[in-house]
Motif scaffolding. Structure first.
Motif, mmCIF file in Angstrom:
data_model
loop_
_atom_site.group_PDB
_atom_site.id
_atom_site.type_symbol
_atom_site.label_atom_id
_atom_site.label_comp_id
_atom_site.label_asym_id
_atom_site.label_seq_id
_atom_site.Cartn_x
_atom_site.Cartn_y
_atom_site.Cartn_z
ATOM 1 N N PHE A 39 0.856 -1.189 0.000
ATOM 2 C CA PHE A 39 0.000 0.000 0.000
ATOM 3 C C PHE A 39 0.889 1.235 0.000
ATOM 4 O O PHE A 39 1.861 1.315 0.755
ATOM 5 C CB PHE A 39 -0.864 -0.027 1.271
ATOM 6 N N TRP A 40 0.535 2.220 -0.829
ATOM 7 C CA TRP A 40 1.296 3.465 -0.910
ATOM 8 C C TRP A 40 0.392 4.642 -0.577
ATOM 9 O O TRP A 40 -0.617 4.863 -1.238
ATOM 10 C CB TRP A 40 1.888 3.623 -2.310
ATOM 11 N N SER A 41 0.753 5.409 0.428
ATOM 12 C CA SER A 41 0.114 6.684 0.745
ATOM 13 C C SER A 41 0.996 7.765 0.144
ATOM 14 O O SER A 41 2.031 8.127 0.702
ATOM 15 C CB SER A 41 -0.012 6.853 2.269
ATOM 16 N N ALA A 42 0.576 8.298 -1.021
ATOM 17 C CA ALA A 42 1.477 9.122 -1.829
ATOM 18 C C ALA A 42 1.552 10.578 -1.396
ATOM 19 O O ALA A 42 2.443 11.304 -1.827
ATOM 20 C CB ALA A 42 1.064 9.052 -3.301
ATOM 21 N N ALA A 43 0.610 11.025 -0.584
ATOM 22 C CA ALA A 43 0.666 12.373 -0.005
ATOM 23 C C ALA A 43 0.344 12.221 1.475
ATOM 24 O O ALA A 43 -0.714 12.604 1.958
ATOM 25 C CB ALA A 43 -0.312 13.309 -0.696
ATOM 26 N N ALA A 44 1.293 11.642 2.203
ATOM 27 C CA ALA A 44 1.034 11.103 3.531
ATOM 28 C C ALA A 44 0.813 12.152 4.609
ATOM 29 O O ALA A 44 0.229 11.860 5.647
ATOM 30 C CB ALA A 44 2.191 10.184 3.950
ATOM 31 N N SER A 45 1.326 13.352 4.414
ATOM 32 C CA SER A 45 1.229 14.404 5.425
ATOM 33 C C SER A 45 1.726 13.864 6.773
ATOM 34 O O SER A 45 2.767 13.224 6.832
ATOM 35 C CB SER A 45 -0.201 14.929 5.505
#
Length: 284
Positions: free
Chosen positions: A115-121
């Motif tokens: 799983f990739w959170s591409a704008a994870a903040s």
């Protein structure tokens, strides 16, 4: 020291806005000038400068840009995030995406799920997904999951890695997940909570600028969350980023964007299955 917050000279500010656009892909129109001045006030105070004009001269005339660029990015990028924001996406992860991954794996074999959170903040999105995946893995031991969270801001990535938050931020988390995956305790500034170690062991965070393609991450991902960041880009860049992110999905993998960004995704091979959710139907 009381720093001035009035907007600087127009020409120099145009140069600054061009810099932000070049480095982040975010276009700041003149209507944002007062916002820019307000957010840069922290740097004026830190550097003991009397005005933003002095600060911009420091950037462009005195070779201060190299050291200041990370600070500028942190101050001017929007890092709005919440645990389980747009909850329908997490329900789809639980009810459709994870079961599909398990179904394609033979009995007795591990299901590798990435799983990739591409704008994870600050990490709320990645940790929310981690809770859903951990709960699923507690039911089906075959699920071998990992999460990568990336963001352009080093400041928010530090928060994400530490995984400590005010307890008030955990309210959107379903109670059964909150009680299982959050440890709480008293800190100097009030009640705090931290993501449990077993989740932290499976999630990593890294700095990444989405406008710098191609990306140096693995291919064959099951899911990429690219939510609530495309709205800050111009159409051509939106399309380029969507294509670049989708290239890292496995056939049958899912791209998830924010509900307000559904109309942005127009890439061959990505087919809508729910609001903001697209399945990669391309065969490689």
């Amino acid at each position: 020291m009381q720093a001035a917050v009035s907007p600087p000279r127009r020409g120099r500010l145009d140069q600054f806005r061009d810099l932000v656009h070049q480095e982040t892909g975010i276009r700041l129109p003149p209507s944002k000038d007062v916002m820019i001045a307000s957010r840069l006030r922290k740097r004026l105070i830190a550097l003991e400068m009397p005005s933003i004009d002095h600060y911009l001269s420091h950037l462009f005339d005195d070779d201060g840009l190299y050291n200041e660029l990370p600070e500028i990015i942190d101050l001017l990028t929007t890092n709005k995030t919440d645990f389980f924001r747009e909850q329908a996406h997490y329900r789809l992860l639980k009810e459709r995406i994870i079961p599909e991954a398990l179904a394609r794996t033979r009995a007795g074999q591990a299901t590798k799920f990435r799983f990739w959170s591409a704008a994870a903040s600050t990490g709320a999105e990645a940790w929310s997904a981690a809770m859903v995946l951990a709960q699923a893995a507690s039911v089906d031991k075959r699920l071998d999951w990992r999460i990568l969270g990336t963001d352009i801001s080093t400041r928010v990535l530090d928060i994400a890695r530490t995984a400590i938050y005010p307890v008030s931020e955990f309210h959107p988390i379903p109670p059964e997940l909150r009680s299982t995956y959050i440890m709480t305790g008293k800190g100097e500034d009030g009640l705090r909570g931290r993501i449990v170690p077993e989740l932290r062991a499976r999630v990593r965070f890294a700095e990444m600028n989405l406008i710098e393609t191609p990306y140096r991450i693995d291919h064959g991902l099951d899911v990429a969350f690219l939510r609530n960041v495309l709205i800050y880009f111009e159409p051509a860049l939106q399309n380029r980023v969507v294509r670049a992110v989708a290239a890292h999905l496995r056939p049958g993998g899912y791209l998830v964007v924010g509900h307000a960004e559904s109309m942005i995704v127009r890439v061959p091979g990505l087919h809508a299955v729910a609001p903001g959710v697209y399945r990669n139907e391309e065969r490689r």
